[in-house]
Motif scaffolding. Sequence first.
Motif, PDB file in Angstrom:
ATOM      1  N   VAL A   7      46.843  41.061  40.994  1.00 27.64           N
ATOM      2  CA  VAL A   7      45.494  41.603  41.218  1.00 27.64           C
ATOM      3  C   VAL A   7      44.758  40.709  42.207  1.00 27.64           C
ATOM      4  O   VAL A   7      44.626  39.500  41.985  1.00 27.64           O
ATOM      5  N   LEU A  26      41.353  39.317  44.066  1.00 28.35           N
ATOM      6  CA  LEU A  26      39.959  39.082  43.653  1.00 28.35           C
ATOM      7  C   LEU A  26      39.172  38.604  44.863  1.00 28.35           C
ATOM      8  O   LEU A  26      39.705  37.856  45.693  1.00 28.35           O
ATOM      9  N   GLU A  71      40.166  35.110  36.333  1.00 27.17           N
ATOM     10  CA  GLU A  71      41.597  34.822  36.541  1.00 27.17           C
ATOM     11  C   GLU A  71      42.336  34.814  35.202  1.00 27.17           C
ATOM     12  O   GLU A  71      43.441  35.350  35.090  1.00 27.17           O
ATOM     13  N   VAL A  82      42.937  38.331  33.928  1.00 25.32           N
ATOM     14  CA  VAL A  82      44.035  39.001  34.642  1.00 25.32           C
ATOM     15  C   VAL A  82      45.378  38.513  34.079  1.00 25.32           C
ATOM     16  O   VAL A  82      46.276  39.313  33.796  1.00 25.32           O
ATOM     17  N   ARG A  83      45.493  37.203  33.876  1.00 30.98           N
ATOM     18  CA  ARG A  83      46.751  36.644  33.329  1.00 30.98           C
ATOM     19  C   ARG A  83      47.019  37.177  31.934  1.00 30.98           C
ATOM     20  O   ARG A  83      48.145  37.564  31.614  1.00 30.98           O
ATOM     21  N   PRO A 106      46.638  36.602  39.122  1.00 25.96           N
ATOM     22  CA  PRO A 106      45.417  36.723  39.920  1.00 25.96           C
ATOM     23  C   PRO A 106      45.588  36.094  41.296  1.00 25.96           C
ATOM     24  O   PRO A 106      46.243  35.068  41.431  1.00 25.96           O
ATOM     25  N   THR A 146      42.873  35.142  44.054  1.00 24.20           N
ATOM     26  CA  THR A 146      41.536  35.075  44.648  1.00 24.20           C
ATOM     27  C   THR A 146      41.712  34.780  46.129  1.00 24.20           C
ATOM     28  O   THR A 146      42.506  33.923  46.513  1.00 24.20           O
ATOM     29  N   ALA A 200      38.377  43.270  35.768  1.00 20.70           N
ATOM     30  CA  ALA A 200      39.618  42.507  35.952  1.00 20.70           C
ATOM     31  C   ALA A 200      40.691  43.012  34.981  1.00 20.70           C
ATOM     32  O   ALA A 200      41.859  43.170  35.343  1.00 20.70           O
ATOM     33  N   ALA A 209      44.159  44.801  36.128  1.00 25.18           N
ATOM     34  CA  ALA A 209      45.462  44.270  35.720  1.00 25.18           C
ATOM     35  C   ALA A 209      46.318  45.383  35.114  1.00 25.18           C
ATOM     36  O   ALA A 209      47.515  45.481  35.398  1.00 25.18           O
TER      37      ALA A 209
END
Length: 303
Positions: free
Chosen positions: A22, A24, A46, A49-50, A56, A58, A290, A294
Motif C-alpha cells: 500500500v 502512502l 504503517e 497496513v502491516r 506500507p 510511504t 489504511a 490493505a
Amino acid sequence: MTAPLALHPDVTEALAAGRPVVALESTIITHGMPYPQNVETAREVEAEVRAAGAVPATIAVMDGRIRVGLSDAELERLALAEEVMKLSRADLAVCLARGAFGSTTVAATMIAARLAGIGVFATGGIGGVHRGAERSFDVSADLQELAQTAVTVVSAGAKAILDLPKTFEVLETLGVPVIAVGQDEIPAFWSRHSGLRAPVRLDTAEEIAASHLMRARLGIPGGQLVVNPIPSETEIPLDEIGAIVERAIATAEAQGVSAKAVTPFLLDLIFDLTDGRSLAANRALVLSNARLAAAIAVALARG
Ligand code: PSU
Ligand code: MN
C-alpha cells in the motif's frame, strides 16, 4: 532512461513476490498535521497496513530520488523538516532535478506508486475544486491525476473546505469512478454525510479490486476514487464543521492566501477552531482508510 526510484528493501521484496503493498502520501505529514501528531499518525498508519497483511510504502523525495518506503528515522526527519516542497505533478521533476526535499500530494504519490508498480494508495482527503473556483480557478491537480494514472486511491472523500458538488461533477466529467463504501452517500471527510448521492457503491475490498483489474483489462487509463466514511465515533457532523469551515475560508480570503498554501492554511486554522478535534478525526479516518487499502491490496495480489 529510468526514473530515479529508490524502493525500501521490504517493498522490493514484496513486489517481486507479488505480495500486497500500500502506497502512502507524505504531504499529510509535512503540511497536513502538526508535529508530533504527524509522525505518530504516520507510524500508526504503517502499523495498520502491516497488521492487515500488506507492506506500507510511504513516498517522498529525498536526495534526488523518489523514495518508496521510508525508515522510521526518515519519517521523523520528514515530520520535523521545515523547508519541504509540497509536490504535485507540476513540480515533482523540478524537485528531483534540484536534489531538493519534497513531500508528495495525492497526485505525485499516484505517479510514484504507478512507477513502482503499486496499485493502491491510502490517504485522508483528496484535493478538489475550491469554493469560489469560478473566480480563483483553484482546482487541485489531484483530479486530473485520478483521470490519467491507474491507481486506486482510498480516501474519506473531499474536505468540506472544497466545493463538493463541483468536485464530484469534475470527477464524473474526467471519467473517474467514485466508489462509496458501506453507504449510498458520498462522505465528506470529517463527516459521514455530504447530502450527495454516490455514483457507485461497493461494500467489499474484493469488488473494488476486481473493478481495478477490469479497468486494466479494458485499457482505461486513470484510477478509481474510493470514498470511505470516517468511523462514527470520531465524526464531526457537517452542520457543526460547516460554520467553522466558513470562518476559516473567510480568514484565508482576508489574508490573501492562495495556490498551494490554501489547503495547509485552512487545515491548520480548523485545527485551532475545533480545539484539535479535527485532527483526532483526521487521524481516525486515515487509519480506517489504511485498513481498507490493505484489504484491497490483498485482493489485488490474489488477482
Ligand atoms: N487532505 C488532507 N490533508 C492533506 C491533504 C489533503 O486531509 O494534507 C493534502 C493532500 O496531499 C492533497 C493535497 O493531495 O493536500 C491537495 O492540495 P491542493 O489543494 O493544493 O491541490
Ligand atoms: Mn490548489
